[in-house]
Motif scaffolding. Structure first.
Motif, PDB file in Angstrom:
ATOM      1  N   THR A   1      27.844 -59.655  -0.777  1.00 24.15           N
ATOM      2  CA  THR A   1      26.759 -59.868   0.174  1.00 24.15           C
ATOM      3  C   THR A   1      27.358 -60.329   1.504  1.00 24.15           C
ATOM      4  OG1 THR A   1      26.347 -62.217  -0.246  1.00 24.15           O
ATOM      5  CG2 THR A   1      25.387 -60.635  -1.798  1.00 24.15           C
ATOM      6  N   SER A   2      26.496 -60.603   2.462  1.00 22.35           N
ATOM      7  CA  SER A   2      26.988 -61.018   3.779  1.00 22.35           C
ATOM      8  C   SER A   2      27.671 -62.382   3.741  1.00 22.35           C
ATOM      9  CB  SER A   2      25.839 -61.049   4.789  1.00 22.35           C
ATOM     10  OG  SER A   2      24.828 -61.968   4.354  1.00 22.35           O
ATOM     11  N   ARG A   3      27.336 -63.208   2.744  1.00 21.08           N
ATOM     12  CA  ARG A   3      27.907 -64.555   2.711  1.00 21.08           C
ATOM     13  C   ARG A   3      28.516 -64.925   1.370  1.00 21.08           C
ATOM     14  NH1 ARG A   3      24.609 -69.345   5.073  1.00 21.08           N
ATOM     15  NH2 ARG A   3      26.740 -70.156   4.956  1.00 21.08           N
ATOM     16  N   ALA A   4      28.608 -63.965   0.448  1.00 25.60           N
ATOM     17  CA  ALA A   4      29.111 -64.330  -0.878  1.00 25.60           C
ATOM     18  C   ALA A   4      29.826 -63.168  -1.542  1.00 25.60           C
ATOM     19  CB  ALA A   4      27.965 -64.816  -1.773  1.00 25.60           C
ATOM     20  N   LEU A   5      30.865 -63.525  -2.273  1.00 26.39           N
ATOM     21  CA  LEU A   5      31.516 -62.614  -3.217  1.00 26.39           C
ATOM     22  C   LEU A   5      31.264 -63.192  -4.612  1.00 26.39           C
ATOM     23  CD1 LEU A   5      33.395 -60.275  -4.058  1.00 26.39           C
ATOM     24  CD2 LEU A   5      35.320 -61.854  -3.735  1.00 26.39           C
ATOM     25  N   ILE A   6      30.506 -62.461  -5.409  1.00 23.11           N
ATOM     26  CA  ILE A   6      30.156 -62.917  -6.760  1.00 23.11           C
ATOM     27  C   ILE A   6      30.865 -61.998  -7.746  1.00 23.11           C
ATOM     28  CG2 ILE A   6      28.269 -63.361  -8.378  1.00 23.11           C
ATOM     29  CD1 ILE A   6      26.428 -63.422  -5.829  1.00 23.11           C
ATOM     30  N   THR A   7      31.809 -62.535  -8.490  1.00 23.22           N
ATOM     31  CA  THR A   7      32.582 -61.735  -9.438  1.00 23.22           C
ATOM     32  C   THR A   7      32.145 -62.037 -10.859  1.00 23.22           C
ATOM     33  OG1 THR A   7      34.346 -63.407  -9.412  1.00 23.22           O
ATOM     34  CG2 THR A   7      34.582 -61.527  -7.925  1.00 23.22           C
ATOM     35  N   VAL A   8      32.203 -61.020 -11.686  1.00 20.11           N
ATOM     36  CA  VAL A   8      31.862 -61.142 -13.105  1.00 20.11           C
ATOM     37  C   VAL A   8      33.047 -60.622 -13.910  1.00 20.11           C
ATOM     38  CG1 VAL A   8      30.309 -60.419 -14.943  1.00 20.11           C
ATOM     39  CG2 VAL A   8      29.402 -60.868 -12.653  1.00 20.11           C
ATOM     40  N   HIS A   9      33.728 -61.531 -14.603  1.00 19.70           N
ATOM     41  CA  HIS A   9      34.818 -61.149 -15.494  1.00 19.70           C
ATOM     42  C   HIS A   9      34.259 -60.915 -16.891  1.00 19.70           C
ATOM     43  CE1 HIS A   9      37.546 -62.565 -12.331  1.00 19.70           C
ATOM     44  NE2 HIS A   9      38.527 -61.985 -13.007  1.00 19.70           N
TER      45      HIS A   9
ATOM     46  N   THR B   1      38.820 -65.939  10.054  1.00 18.36           N
ATOM     47  CA  THR B   1      38.032 -65.107  10.966  1.00 18.36           C
ATOM     48  C   THR B   1      37.333 -63.932  10.291  1.00 18.36           C
ATOM     49  OG1 THR B   1      40.010 -63.783  11.468  1.00 18.36           O
ATOM     50  CG2 THR B   1      39.550 -65.672  12.893  1.00 18.36           C
ATOM     51  N   SER B   2      37.574 -63.710   9.002  1.00 13.13           N
ATOM     52  CA  SER B   2      37.108 -62.471   8.379  1.00 13.13           C
ATOM     53  C   SER B   2      36.065 -62.655   7.292  1.00 13.13           C
ATOM     54  CB  SER B   2      38.310 -61.702   7.803  1.00 13.13           C
ATOM     55  OG  SER B   2      39.233 -61.401   8.828  1.00 13.13           O
ATOM     56  N   GLY B   3      35.740 -63.875   6.918  1.00 11.57           N
ATOM     57  CA  GLY B   3      34.634 -64.122   5.998  1.00 11.57           C
ATOM     58  C   GLY B   3      34.777 -63.444   4.655  1.00 11.57           C
ATOM     59  N   VAL B   4      33.645 -62.868   4.176  1.00 14.11           N
ATOM     60  CA  VAL B   4      33.622 -62.251   2.855  1.00 14.11           C
ATOM     61  C   VAL B   4      34.581 -61.078   2.772  1.00 14.11           C
ATOM     62  CG1 VAL B   4      32.152 -61.005   1.222  1.00 14.11           C
ATOM     63  CG2 VAL B   4      31.281 -63.023   2.388  1.00 14.11           C
ATOM     64  N   GLY B   5      34.768 -60.367   3.878  1.00 10.10           N
ATOM     65  CA  GLY B   5      35.700 -59.238   3.872  1.00 10.10           C
ATOM     66  C   GLY B   5      37.090 -59.648   3.439  1.00 10.10           C
ATOM     67  N   PHE B   6      37.512 -60.849   3.860  1.00 12.77           N
ATOM     68  CA  PHE B   6      38.835 -61.324   3.448  1.00 12.77           C
ATOM     69  C   PHE B   6      38.882 -61.598   1.943  1.00 12.77           C
ATOM     70  CE2 PHE B   6      41.484 -64.990   2.362  1.00 12.77           C
ATOM     71  CZ  PHE B   6      42.741 -64.460   2.654  1.00 12.77           C
ATOM     72  N   LEU B   7      37.814 -62.167   1.402  1.00 14.28           N
ATOM     73  CA  LEU B   7      37.790 -62.413  -0.044  1.00 14.28           C
ATOM     74  C   LEU B   7      37.894 -61.097  -0.817  1.00 14.28           C
ATOM     75  CD1 LEU B   7      34.973 -65.144  -0.321  1.00 14.28           C
ATOM     76  CD2 LEU B   7      37.455 -65.477  -0.195  1.00 14.28           C
ATOM     77  N   VAL B   8      37.195 -60.068  -0.346  1.00 10.86           N
ATOM     78  CA  VAL B   8      37.252 -58.767  -1.002  1.00 10.86           C
ATOM     79  C   VAL B   8      38.662 -58.185  -0.877  1.00 10.86           C
ATOM     80  CG1 VAL B   8      36.331 -56.419  -1.022  1.00 10.86           C
ATOM     81  CG2 VAL B   8      34.809 -58.363  -0.612  1.00 10.86           C
ATOM     82  N   TYR B   9      39.254 -58.312   0.307  1.00 11.83           N
ATOM     83  CA  TYR B   9      40.615 -57.815   0.495  1.00 11.83           C
ATOM     84  C   TYR B   9      41.592 -58.503  -0.455  1.00 11.83           C
ATOM     85  CZ  TYR B   9      45.346 -58.215   2.297  1.00 11.83           C
ATOM     86  OH  TYR B   9      46.715 -58.279   2.392  1.00 11.83           O
ATOM     87  N   GLY B  10      41.521 -59.841  -0.553  1.00 11.51           N
ATOM     88  CA  GLY B  10      42.430 -60.553  -1.435  1.00 11.51           C
ATOM     89  C   GLY B  10      42.272 -60.130  -2.881  1.00 11.51           C
TER      90      GLY B  10
END
Length: 342
Positions: free
Chosen positions: A123-131, A153-162
């Motif tokens: 979402t725009s403010r969250a990365l919700i992962t399900v293992h 500086t990159s918000g959720v996009g950085f979490l997805v990238y990592g």
């Protein structure tokens, strides 16, 4: 698995392990907080982004998260059920992604692969992962913590990238491990007369594991390409080079798997040809000896040359001749068995 638990109360209280983090300005400002605090923390920190991980929840366990973030029911259904294909689906208020972490072992009688299915709501403010099975969350958090400036500086996009960087690097490492394992067995498979059975079975195991590894790896390049599209709104200019780097690693992993698969197929075919050549040589030798023995056998049989032997007509002579037959047959059986002909 550390963290608190997520529950939903409507007469039933399903519980699943969770892990939570709140990032702002590239720093972790809260961690391992209860899920009922998420809404308040996001409201109090308007520039912060959330990572929430849930371990093997059911649909009831995801219901509170679904209501909080407006997750689409079809995406929730995919997140709950196992064995979804790697993909990126777009919904009005979020993205849904499904990927696989993989690990291979090459030190057993045959190679083996383990995989962890990870579903993610973006979402725009969250990365919700399900293992859906145990995964290495520490590696994921170390990757996020290793590049504070980019995350600031990159918000959720950085979490997805990592997350994608960890997943794709693991897939590439697995492909390389299988390719290196092939190096160790190549000489044995090309030995004169064909490879021993354990080596041949290891080669078949390599081919099977490569085929299994290709299924979660091959779609990754297309998945990343979809993320890079401007209409997703996920990847900004600062993140684009990093996503392209992940895309490059994903393509290299696929190329490594395809090259290794062609290579092991060639080795197995070469081993089969070598076995056929060795069998032809053995068959020719046996045929030659059979022809040599057949001529005197035919002549003595034609003229009825059955000469009396030592002990002819006595019990001792019969026992000795029977023992010679059994011993000679046993020696021949042991020799042929050791050569692998029986």
């Amino acid at each position: 698995m550390t963290g608190r638990t997520l529950g939903h109360s409507d007469g039933v209280e399903p519980v699943c392990p969770t892990h939570t983090r709140l990032y702002e300005g590239g720093k972790v400002i809260a961690e391992n907080f209860a899920t009922d605090q998420i809404a308040g923390l996001l409201k109090d920190n308007p520039d912060a982004v959330l990572w929430l991980d849930l371990y093997d929840p059911d649909e009831n366990g995801l219901r509170a998260v679904q209501e909080e973030f407006g997750l689409h029911p079809l995406a929730v259904e995919d997140a709950v059920h196992d064995h979804q294909r790697p993909k990126l689906d777009r919904y009005p208020d979020h993205l849904f992604m499904n990927v696989y972490e993989v690990r291979v072992r090459t030190d057993g009688p045959v190679p083996s692969m383990q995989q962890t299915e990870i579903s993610a709501f973006i979402t725009s403010r969250a990365l919700i992962t399900v293992h859906k099975s145990p995964g290495d969350l520490e590696a994921l958090m170390r990757r996020w913590d290793a590049d504070i400036e980019l995350s600031a500086t990159s918000g959720v996009g950085f979490l997805v990238y990592g997350m994608l960087d960890v997943v794709v690097d693991g897939q590439y490492d697995a492909a390389r491990s299988l390719d290196e394992a092939m190096d160790a067995t190549e000489d044995d498979m090309l030995d004169e007369g064909g490879a021993p059975r354990p080596v041949r079975m290891y080669g078949f195991g390599l081919r099977k594991t490569l085929a299994a590894l290709r299924r979660p790896v091959e779609p990754m390049a297309d998945l990343i390409a979809q993320m890079l599209r401007p209409d997703t709104g996920l990847v900004d200019e600062s993140l684009t080079p990093y996503f392209r780097d992940v895309d490059d690693h994903a393509r290299r992993a696929t190329e490594t798997i395809d090259g290794a698969r062609d290579r092991i197929n060639g080795l197995l075919d070469a081993d089969l040809n070598e076995q056929s050549n060795a069998l032809n040589v053995v068959t020719r030798k046996l045929a030659a000896w059979a022809a040599i023995i057949a001529v005197p056998t035919a002549l003595t049989g034609f003229f009825g040359q059955n000469l009396p032997y030592w002990g002819y007509g006595t019990t001792t002579g019969f026992v000795v001749s029977l023992a010679l037959i059994l011993v000679s047959a046993g020696i021949l059986y042991a020799y042929l068995k050791r050569r692998g002909w029986l």
